[in-house]
Design a protein around this motif. Structure first.
Motif, PDB file in Angstrom:
ATOM      1  N   ASN A   1      -5.079 -10.001 -12.121  1.00 11.47           N
ATOM      2  CA  ASN A   1      -5.668 -11.077 -11.333  1.00 11.47           C
ATOM      3  C   ASN A   1      -6.875 -11.713 -12.004  1.00 11.47           C
ATOM      4  O   ASN A   1      -7.210 -12.855 -11.728  1.00 11.47           O
ATOM      5  N   PHE A   2      -7.543 -10.949 -12.849  1.00 13.77           N
ATOM      6  CA  PHE A   2      -8.729 -11.508 -13.504  1.00 13.77           C
ATOM      7  C   PHE A   2      -8.415 -12.136 -14.859  1.00 13.77           C
ATOM      8  O   PHE A   2      -9.165 -12.982 -15.328  1.00 13.77           O
ATOM      9  N   ILE A   3      -7.321 -11.740 -15.482  1.00 10.89           N
ATOM     10  CA  ILE A   3      -7.015 -12.312 -16.802  1.00 10.89           C
ATOM     11  C   ILE A   3      -6.524 -13.752 -16.682  1.00 10.89           C
ATOM     12  O   ILE A   3      -6.952 -14.632 -17.413  1.00 10.89           O
ATOM     13  N   LEU A   4      -5.636 -13.985 -15.688  1.00  9.46           N
ATOM     14  CA  LEU A   4      -5.045 -15.319 -15.569  1.00  9.46           C
ATOM     15  C   LEU A   4      -6.077 -16.433 -15.395  1.00  9.46           C
ATOM     16  O   LEU A   4      -5.993 -17.446 -16.090  1.00  9.46           O
TER      17      LEU A   4
ATOM     18  N   THR B   1      -4.506  -4.712  -8.312  1.00  8.00           N
ATOM     19  CA  THR B   1      -3.994  -5.250  -9.575  1.00  8.00           C
ATOM     20  C   THR B   1      -5.033  -6.183 -10.193  1.00  8.00           C
ATOM     21  O   THR B   1      -4.719  -7.266 -10.657  1.00  8.00           O
ATOM     22  N   TYR B   2      -6.301  -5.743 -10.135  1.00  9.09           N
ATOM     23  CA  TYR B   2      -7.377  -6.659 -10.525  1.00  9.09           C
ATOM     24  C   TYR B   2      -7.297  -7.115 -11.977  1.00  9.09           C
ATOM     25  O   TYR B   2      -7.686  -8.224 -12.306  1.00  9.09           O
TER      26      TYR B   2
ATOM     27  N   PHE C   1       0.815  -1.212   0.000  1.00  8.61           N
ATOM     28  CA  PHE C   1       0.000   0.000   0.000  1.00  8.61           C
ATOM     29  C   PHE C   1       0.855   1.270   0.000  1.00  8.61           C
ATOM     30  O   PHE C   1       2.029   1.236   0.356  1.00  8.61           O
ATOM     31  N   THR C   2       0.215   2.384  -0.349  1.00  9.04           N
ATOM     32  CA  THR C   2       0.880   3.685  -0.269  1.00  9.04           C
ATOM     33  C   THR C   2       0.877   4.169   1.191  1.00  9.04           C
ATOM     34  O   THR C   2       0.294   3.528   2.063  1.00  9.04           O
TER      35      THR C   2
ATOM     36  N   LYS D   1      -8.259  -5.696  -0.678  1.00  9.54           N
ATOM     37  CA  LYS D   1      -7.828  -4.380  -1.199  1.00  9.54           C
ATOM     38  C   LYS D   1      -6.561  -4.518  -2.033  1.00  9.54           C
ATOM     39  O   LYS D   1      -6.409  -3.865  -3.059  1.00  9.54           O
ATOM     40  N   VAL D   2      -5.626  -5.333  -1.561  1.00 12.45           N
ATOM     41  CA  VAL D   2      -4.393  -5.525  -2.306  1.00 12.45           C
ATOM     42  C   VAL D   2      -4.694  -6.199  -3.643  1.00 12.45           C
ATOM     43  O   VAL D   2      -4.194  -5.793  -4.695  1.00 12.45           O
TER      44      VAL D   2
END
Lengths: 302, 261
Positions: free
Chosen positions: B32-35, B28-29, A92-93, B23-24
């Motif tokens: 995470n959704f393409i794979l 980078t959704y 996170f930032t 949240k993490v």
């Protein structure tokens, strides 16, 4: 004054190893209380028991009048903790770190936003709000950790080596902030290796070694009781040593230097100069570091 | 031994840990959704339609149809297992995230529970994407196959709790290769995923049912995608629930021994 932490015969064992060996102490409201000691003395273990992270083996330990075994959630809600290791969330930032952390205390979102703005300002991190953790300097990371520890507006702060590895500028900024928190009535518990830090900040401190408390008191009192006001340093050679022994003068040898503890350095100097042939002699004020080394020895601790 | 079965103190605060991981993940959704879309398509093309062309129908079912629930089950296993081994290990050891959280009112039990629920959520997310792909290829029977979505969370708990046990006892991150090569890879191959378990000798079949978690997950997934019921399904489900619960409790106690002894 109400007691914030009280420990009686507090003990912590890891298997057969005794990390904290039956210590007694109490921290009063509003004071800054320090734990000093070499590596492995049991400082961090003691701190971890106070913050209800590491369970005690035996003895009594109460924080805010509550037993650490019975009320960990209530106690932790009322503490701010700056750990020894930087454990900011690298995913996170700066801003997100504070936001995510505020959720662990169940601080309502709008309230959290206000507090974060204030804390970023207080810690001079406003311009770094969107920076990722990796990009922060050591000093900024420590400031952010201190900001994070203040999110729940604690009246008691635990600082485990708060300025380790920082440059003097960053260290002084942290000290300054700790002092202003103290003025607001925040009780502080501090561990440190830096004697200057302890003398600057602590009202009272203990020096620990091998799990035990060796001495307790105000920094200036400890220096006066254990050492005196001054230390006379002079170069060691066989001639001087035998002369000092003849005069029944107590001294310590550190490397190739002789240390003599005294309350009246000019009399001592005059006296010794008359009798022995001293060379490279200086007199300096005694410090907490001298007390520390006298009590815990000069052998390296690994 | 009894100390590893001590009942954990978990409250709904565990969701705060889940929320952190979510949240993490959402940062980078796109990746995470393409794979999870790409993986089943590759497998289906290579094995279902490529290899499947040389393989006759199994129990009267075209090979691609037989394979589809196997692929979904593998994805349930892998997403939870990798999340709660490598993912959790990094957060525990390198990032010290767990240490930071237990300095707040949360306790370690809640942190580990949150991580395990998150691992199961990864299973649910990946299984749902795979389901979309196999539906698009017309390989499953609807609407029954949709039950895979909630089921993937329950099955995910099984693998994330199992993974967390290994994370708790691994001396270093490389040691996580052992359960992957010695447990996950054999399960991947011998759990009725690519061929029916009945093709194996009888004693091995029994051993698989007793010890391999993935066998039970494949059985239920296949029943759902084919809409074919058998009397054993409740037993499969009960096996999954009981073992998940035990592993959940054991993993939390192992973690406590590791982190706060």
């Amino acid at each position: 004054m109400p007691t914030v932490v009280s420990a009686e015969n507090l003990m912590k064992k890891y298997g057969d190893i005794v990390a904290v060996d039956g210590i007694n102490f109490s921290v009063e409201q509003g004071e800054c209380f320090g734990f000093l000691g070499p590596n492995g003395a049991g400082k961090t273990t003691t701190i971890k028991m106070i913050q209800c992270v590491s369970p005690k083996t035996s003895g009594k330990l109460e924080v805010l009048g509550m037993d650490v075994d019975l009320y960990p959630k209530e106690i932790k809600r009322n503490l701010g903790v700056v750990p020894q290791e930087n454990n900011l969330d690298p995913d996170f930032t700066v801003y997100e770190n504070l936001m995510v952390y505020s959720r662990y205390f169940s601080i309502p979102k709008n309230e959290a936003k206000e507090r974060i703005e204030k804390l970023l300002k207080f810690m001079q991190l406003e311009e770094k709000r969107d920076a990722i953790i990796e990009r922060l300097s050591g000093g900024m990371k420590r400031r952010l950790i201190l900001a994070r520890a203040l999110l729940n507006e604690p009246k008691r702060l635990i600082l485990d080596e708060p300025t380790v590895g920082l440059d003097p500028q960053a260290r002084h900024l942290i000290w300054d902030r700790i002092r202003s928190l103290k003025k607001e009535g925040v009780t502080t518990i501090l561990t440190t290796h830096y004697m200057e830090e302890a003398s600057q900040l602590c009202d009272r401190l203990v020096i620990m070694d091998y799990g035990k408390i060796l001495v307790e008191g105000r920094p200036e009192d400890l220096v006066r009781e254990q050492i005196g006001t001054s230390i006379l340093e002079t170069k060691a050679n066989p001639e001087v040593l035998s002369c000092l022994q003849k005069m029944k003068q107590e001294f310590e040898i550190v490397g190739d230097t002789i240390h003599i503890f005294t309350d009246s350095p000019s009399d001592l100097m005059f006296n010794l100069m008359g009798q022995c042939r001293l060379s490279q002699t200086t007199v300096r004020p005694a410090t907490l570091e001298d007390v520390f080394l006298k009590l815990t020895g000069r052998a390296l601790r690994e | 031994m009894a100390s590893y079965l001590k009942f954990p103190k978990v409250s709904n605060w565990a969701w705060k840990v889940w929320m952190r991981d979510w949240k993490v993940f959402m940062k980078t959704y796109k990746v995470n959704f393409i794979l999870p879309f790409l993986e089943p398509i590759l497998y289906l093309l290579a094995l279902g339609f490529g290899l499947g062309g040389f393989v006759g129908p199994i129990d009267g079912i075209p090979y691609a149809v037989f394979l589809a629930p196997g692929l979904i089950s593998i994805s349930i296993m892998n997403s939870a297992f990798f999340e709660c081994t490598y993912g959790s290990y990094v957060r525990m050891y390198y990032q010290k995230t767990f240490d930071a959280i237990i300095a707040t009112p949360l306790n370690l039990d809640e942190v580990i529970a949150g991580e395990i629920f998150w691992g199961a959520t990864r299973s649910l997310i990946n299984a749902s994407f795979m389901l979309i792909v196999v539906i698009a290829f017309g390989l499953v029977s609807l609407p029954m196959a949709l039950i895979i979505i909630p089921f993937s969370f329950i099955a995910g708990l099984l693998f994330s709790a199992l993974a967390m046990c290994f994370t708790a006892i691994s001396p270093n991150i490389n040691a996580l290769n052992y359960p992957i090569f010695l447990l996950i890879t054999p399960m991947f191959l011998f759990s009725g995923t690519f061929f029916p378990i009945s093709a194996l000798p009888q004693p091995i079949q029994y051993a698989s049912f007793a010890t391999l978690p993935l066998v039970h997950v494949v059985e239920i997934s296949r029943a759902l995608t084919l809409s074919r019921w058998s009397g054993f399904l409740p037993l499969n489900l009960i096996w999954i629930i009981i073992v998940s619960f035990l592993l959940f409790v054991i993993s939390i106690n192992l973690m406590k021994r590791r982190l706060i002894a």
